[in-house]
Design an enzyme around this catalytic site. Sequence first.
Site, PDB file in Angstrom:
ATOM      1  N   HIS A   1       0.791  -1.225   0.000  1.00 48.38           N
ATOM      2  CA  HIS A   1       0.000   0.000   0.000  1.00 48.38           C
ATOM      3  C   HIS A   1       0.824   1.276   0.000  1.00 48.38           C
ATOM      4  CE1 HIS A   1       0.975   0.009   4.253  1.00 48.38           C
ATOM      5  NE2 HIS A   1       0.516   1.244   4.332  1.00 48.38           N
TER       6      HIS A   1
HETATM    7  C1  UD1 Z   1      -2.306   5.607   5.842  1.00 45.85           C
HETATM    8  C2  UD1 Z   1      -0.983   6.103   6.450  1.00 45.85           C
HETATM    9  C3  UD1 Z   1       0.068   5.017   6.345  1.00 45.85           C
HETATM   10  C4  UD1 Z   1      -0.431   3.719   6.945  1.00 45.85           C
HETATM   11  C5  UD1 Z   1      -1.746   3.341   6.280  1.00 45.85           C
HETATM   12  C6  UD1 Z   1      -2.332   2.073   6.848  1.00 45.85           C
HETATM   13  C7  UD1 Z   1      -0.494   8.493   6.253  1.00 45.85           C
HETATM   14  C8  UD1 Z   1       0.293   9.492   5.512  1.00 45.85           C
HETATM   15  N1  UD1 Z   1      -0.483   7.257   5.739  1.00 45.85           N
HETATM   16  O1  UD1 Z   1      -2.073   5.394   4.460  1.00 45.85           O
HETATM   17  O2  UD1 Z   1       1.234   5.429   7.045  1.00 45.85           O
HETATM   18  O3  UD1 Z   1       0.538   2.720   6.746  1.00 45.85           O
HETATM   19  O4  UD1 Z   1      -2.683   4.408   6.472  1.00 45.85           O
HETATM   20  O5  UD1 Z   1      -3.472   1.685   6.142  1.00 45.85           O
HETATM   21  O6  UD1 Z   1      -1.111   8.816   7.242  1.00 45.85           O
HETATM   22  N2  UD1 Z   1      -9.531   5.038   1.926  1.00 45.85           N
HETATM   23  C9  UD1 Z   1     -10.647   4.254   1.955  1.00 45.85           C
HETATM   24  N3  UD1 Z   1     -11.210   3.994   3.182  1.00 45.85           N
HETATM   25  C10 UD1 Z   1     -10.705   4.484   4.340  1.00 45.85           C
HETATM   26  C11 UD1 Z   1      -9.561   5.291   4.285  1.00 45.85           C
HETATM   27  C12 UD1 Z   1      -8.977   5.553   3.069  1.00 45.85           C
HETATM   28  O7  UD1 Z   1     -11.141   3.792   0.952  1.00 45.85           O
HETATM   29  O8  UD1 Z   1     -11.264   4.206   5.417  1.00 45.85           O
HETATM   30  C13 UD1 Z   1      -8.911   5.306   0.612  1.00 45.85           C
HETATM   31  C14 UD1 Z   1      -9.186   6.731   0.164  1.00 45.85           C
HETATM   32  O9  UD1 Z   1      -9.403   6.728  -1.189  1.00 45.85           O
HETATM   33  C15 UD1 Z   1      -7.887   7.440   0.458  1.00 45.85           C
HETATM   34  C16 UD1 Z   1      -6.847   6.335   0.304  1.00 45.85           C
HETATM   35  O10 UD1 Z   1      -7.506   5.145   0.725  1.00 45.85           O
HETATM   36  O11 UD1 Z   1      -7.676   8.520  -0.380  1.00 45.85           O
HETATM   37  C17 UD1 Z   1      -5.623   6.552   1.133  1.00 45.85           C
HETATM   38  O12 UD1 Z   1      -5.974   6.779   2.501  1.00 45.85           O
HETATM   39  P1  UD1 Z   1      -5.004   7.653   3.453  1.00 45.85           P
HETATM   40  O13 UD1 Z   1      -5.514   7.639   4.854  1.00 45.85           O
HETATM   41  O14 UD1 Z   1      -4.753   8.969   2.827  1.00 45.85           O
HETATM   42  O15 UD1 Z   1      -3.630   6.903   3.372  1.00 45.85           O
HETATM   43  P2  UD1 Z   1      -3.277   5.346   3.443  1.00 45.85           P
HETATM   44  O16 UD1 Z   1      -2.701   4.963   2.131  1.00 45.85           O
HETATM   45  O17 UD1 Z   1      -4.411   4.538   3.970  1.00 45.85           O
END
Ligand code: UD1
Length: 371
Positions: A215
Amino acid sequence: MPIRLACIVGARPNFMKMAPIIRALENNEFDGEFEILLIHTGQHYDSNLSNIFFTELGMRRPDVSLEIGSGSHGMQTARILEGIESVLLKGAPSGGKYDYVVVVGDVNSTLAAALAAAKLGIRIAHVEAGLRSFDKSMPEEINRMVTDTVSDLLLVSEPAGVTNLVREGRASEDIKLVGNVMIDTLVHMLDQAKDIVVAEQFGVKPNHYGVITLHRPSNVDDVKILADLVAVLIDISSHIPLVFPVHPRTEQKLEQAGIRVKLEKAPNIHLMGPLGYLPFLSLTSNSRVIVTDSGGLQEESTFLGIPCLTLRSNTERPITVEIGTSTLIGSNADLLRSSLHDVLHGKYKLGRCPELWDGHAAERIATVLTN
Ligand code: UD1
């Protein structure tokens, strides 16, 4: 007067780290010593990335849910900062200013909460302080550096964290090597996970499959890099079946790039959505090998003694490579194949568990907070 704490969670790995801390703080041993307000920023909001962990880990529900959601780094961090500031400004439930804001790990919620507290003059305890990948292209590295800079109490999981903080000029009395809270949760849950063997459910036999997680933006956001990694996974699946719970970020990128279908068609690759803590621990603890770019999994595999082929060129958790079961593979397909060959032929290093990864880190943190 109790010690007033605002404890912050927001994204998946935070829940596993905060659950043992809350349990330790609420333990009878510290009867009445702590007053806790649990704030969930809502950085993660899907049930399988958030709610499920409260249920599985038996963690109390948040007192405040900010429901910030996804966004660009700037937008997400700013909204969390604003939301947390307004909660902190109201003061502790029993009145007065918080004694500490407790933050864990390195996600955007960690950084934003630390900034909010620092500007309000509230002391910050950072759990998992001092880790450095020395790679500022990782958003987490920025989060770690800034959070540590404004933190007052630096609670460290492995010796490299202490070395880094001392090198950065931090006073040794602010640095406490307490061990690994993520391993506290693993120790607490392992027996339950063993009771629910899920491998067969996913079409594989215990001990005869690999677990994949992917991821990191550096691996999944660039189509070429992602396509190359998918090709390697399909290649190694001819040697061992692979179970791949797909993170939503990766899911979106695979779909957008039109390459999810390749994984679907690979007969030895089993795809699914994100899993809860127990089924995932059941999967990893019964696996032959883990192939991942996750930070936490490098640590969990080291504790479990399972080979971990880490799809990164650096790590902020060097002990997992130095004495643990992780090998940094980067994006080197040949190294991945040869390391997998070593695993399957019993030639891979055995590794051992780091000191203080013993299931009691959170208790040590609670004790430090009372001093
Ligand atoms: C975040 C953390 C990362 C951690 C990871 C664990 C930061 C910078 N990154 O990354 O360190 O290892 O979480 O999972 O804080 N999304 C969903 N559902 C959700 C949340 C997110 O579908 O509940 C999708 C959204 O499209 C979002 C994307 O995932 O834009 C990324 O989510 P985000 O929280 O920005 O970063 P992660 O890649 O999850």
